[in-house]
Write an enzyme that holds these catalytic residues in place. Structure first.
Site, PDB file in Angstrom:
ATOM      1  N   LYS A 113       3.399 -11.830   8.165  1.00 23.67           N
ATOM      2  CA  LYS A 113       2.230 -11.113   7.635  1.00 23.67           C
ATOM      3  C   LYS A 113       1.851 -11.815   6.339  1.00 23.67           C
ATOM      4  O   LYS A 113       2.675 -11.938   5.419  1.00 23.67           O
ATOM      5  CB  LYS A 113       2.552  -9.653   7.365  1.00 23.67           C
ATOM      6  CG  LYS A 113       1.320  -8.874   6.890  1.00 23.67           C
ATOM      7  CD  LYS A 113       1.565  -8.116   5.626  1.00 23.67           C
ATOM      8  CE  LYS A 113       0.244  -7.559   5.085  1.00 23.67           C
ATOM      9  NZ  LYS A 113       0.439  -6.607   3.982  1.00 23.67           N
ATOM     10  N   TYR A 115       6.927 -11.505   5.129  1.00 27.59           N
ATOM     11  CA  TYR A 115       5.738 -10.985   4.458  1.00 27.59           C
ATOM     12  C   TYR A 115       5.438 -11.874   3.252  1.00 27.59           C
ATOM     13  O   TYR A 115       6.187 -11.860   2.267  1.00 27.59           O
ATOM     14  CB  TYR A 115       6.012  -9.534   4.058  1.00 27.59           C
ATOM     15  CG  TYR A 115       4.910  -8.792   3.332  1.00 27.59           C
ATOM     16  CD1 TYR A 115       3.634  -9.311   3.151  1.00 27.59           C
ATOM     17  CD2 TYR A 115       5.168  -7.513   2.827  1.00 27.59           C
ATOM     18  CE1 TYR A 115       2.651  -8.593   2.496  1.00 27.59           C
ATOM     19  CE2 TYR A 115       4.190  -6.787   2.170  1.00 27.59           C
ATOM     20  CZ  TYR A 115       2.937  -7.333   1.997  1.00 27.59           C
ATOM     21  OH  TYR A 115       1.972  -6.619   1.335  1.00 27.59           O
ATOM     22  N   THR A 151       0.831  -1.207   0.000  1.00 30.85           N
ATOM     23  CA  THR A 151       0.000   0.000   0.000  1.00 30.85           C
ATOM     24  C   THR A 151       0.862   1.252   0.000  1.00 30.85           C
ATOM     25  O   THR A 151       0.452   2.301  -0.495  1.00 30.85           O
ATOM     26  CB  THR A 151      -0.935  -0.005   1.224  1.00 30.85           C
ATOM     27  OG1 THR A 151      -1.683  -1.231   1.221  1.00 30.85           O
ATOM     28  CG2 THR A 151      -1.912   1.153   1.202  1.00 30.85           C
TER      29      THR A 151
END
Length: 307
Positions: free
Chosen positions: A171, A143, A55
């Protein structure tokens, strides 16, 4: 069975927004917007912030701007909540360099995707993390973002990597709940690990599987909504969970606006601009939403009480 690593000192639970990178022009950070955004999410009760992730458009930003984003974020946050920094790069040495810079600025953890562009095999990936972890002077969160990196952290790979003490969790943005549940099971060997989910619409399902919260893009815009939902999940308040989840699902409609894959970032930045936080300018090669799309975002925001 892997050797059990010593627990890390950093423990993350709750909502961790993957912060957008506010821009005023190409390669120009929106300093005032960043300050407003950080105040907005901190006041909303988030547990930490994650900068330079998907993001945050990290792969589209210059190395200079990435460093400026790290320095400004840590300066503004000033230790109030942990700051997690995405350090992944196609080059091993650049990943280490960014991690060292983040540590020198006072960041609290580094977030490491699988290397992207050239897909690595699991043996190569395991060696990569084993080789890079000792050079990163911060706790590391792995991640998993296979939709963009083309490579998964497979479960057996994570099991092997769980023996590295500096790795503090995972994550996962795959959207695969079966996989997420298996990652949560790794906490039997590493009870200090944090396992966070990316797709915000699945926050409730992730919690039931043993997840510790979410790295939810919508928390840039409506941090209190996501924090309230997580707190209700943690406390077993089903009525509040149902109410908050309905609003989260309504908010999700902003991601259906636009026809390109970049719409998730465009919609988030558009929403932030509409509520007066920061500019809606994305990094190249993307374009901001035009007026008709912005009005559709505004309609959704009005529907959920954000505007």
């Amino acid at each position: 069975m892997s050797t059990i690593a010593k627990p890390s000192k950093l423990s993350l639970r709750g909502i961790v927004p993957p912060l957008v990178t506010p821009l005023t022009a190409r390669d120009t950070l929106d300093h005032a917007g960043l300050e407003r955004l950080l105040s907005h999410v901190i006041e909303g009760g988030v547990s930490a912030v994650f900068i330079l992730g998907t993001t945050g458009e990290a792969p589209s930003l210059s190395y200079r701007l990435r460093r400026e984003m790290i320095a400004e974020t840590t300066r503004i946050v000033e230790g109030r909540i942990p700051v997690l920094v995405g350090i992944a790069d196609t080059a091993f040495v650049e990943t280490v360099n960014l991690a060292e810079y983040a540590a020198n600025c006072g960041a609290d953890a580094a977030v490491l995707t699988t290397p992207y562009y050239f897909p690595a095999g699991q043996t190569e990936l395991t060696s990569y993390v084993q080789n890079i972890a000792p050079l990163i002077p911060l706790p590391i969160m792995l991640y998993n973002m296979p939709g963009l990196t083309k490579v998964w952290y497979e479960i057996e790979t994570l099991r092997t990597l769980s023996s590295i003490p500096s790795i503090i969790g995972v994550k996962d943005s795959s959207g695969d709940l079966d996989y997420f549940g298996q990652v949560c099971q790794l906490k039997l060997d590493r009870p200090d690990w944090t396992v966070l989910l990316g797709p915000e619409a699945l926050l409730q399902e992730a919690h039931r599987l043993g997840g510790d919260g979410g790295v939810n893009g919508g928390a840039n815009v409506m941090p209190e909504l996501f924090v309230q939902c997580y707190n209700a999940l943690r406390d077993g308040d089903e009525a509040t969970v149902t109410e908050r989840r309905e609003l989260i699902l309504e908010f999700q409609k902003i991601y259906d606006i636009g026809k390109y894959a970049s719409r998730h970032i465009k919609a988030t930045k558009s929403a932030l601009s509409l509520i007066g936080i920061c500019s809606d300018l994305p990094a190249d090669p993307f374009h901001p939403f035009l007026a008709p799309q912005r009005e559709r975002v505004a309609e959704v925001l009005r529907g959920v009480g954000a505007l």
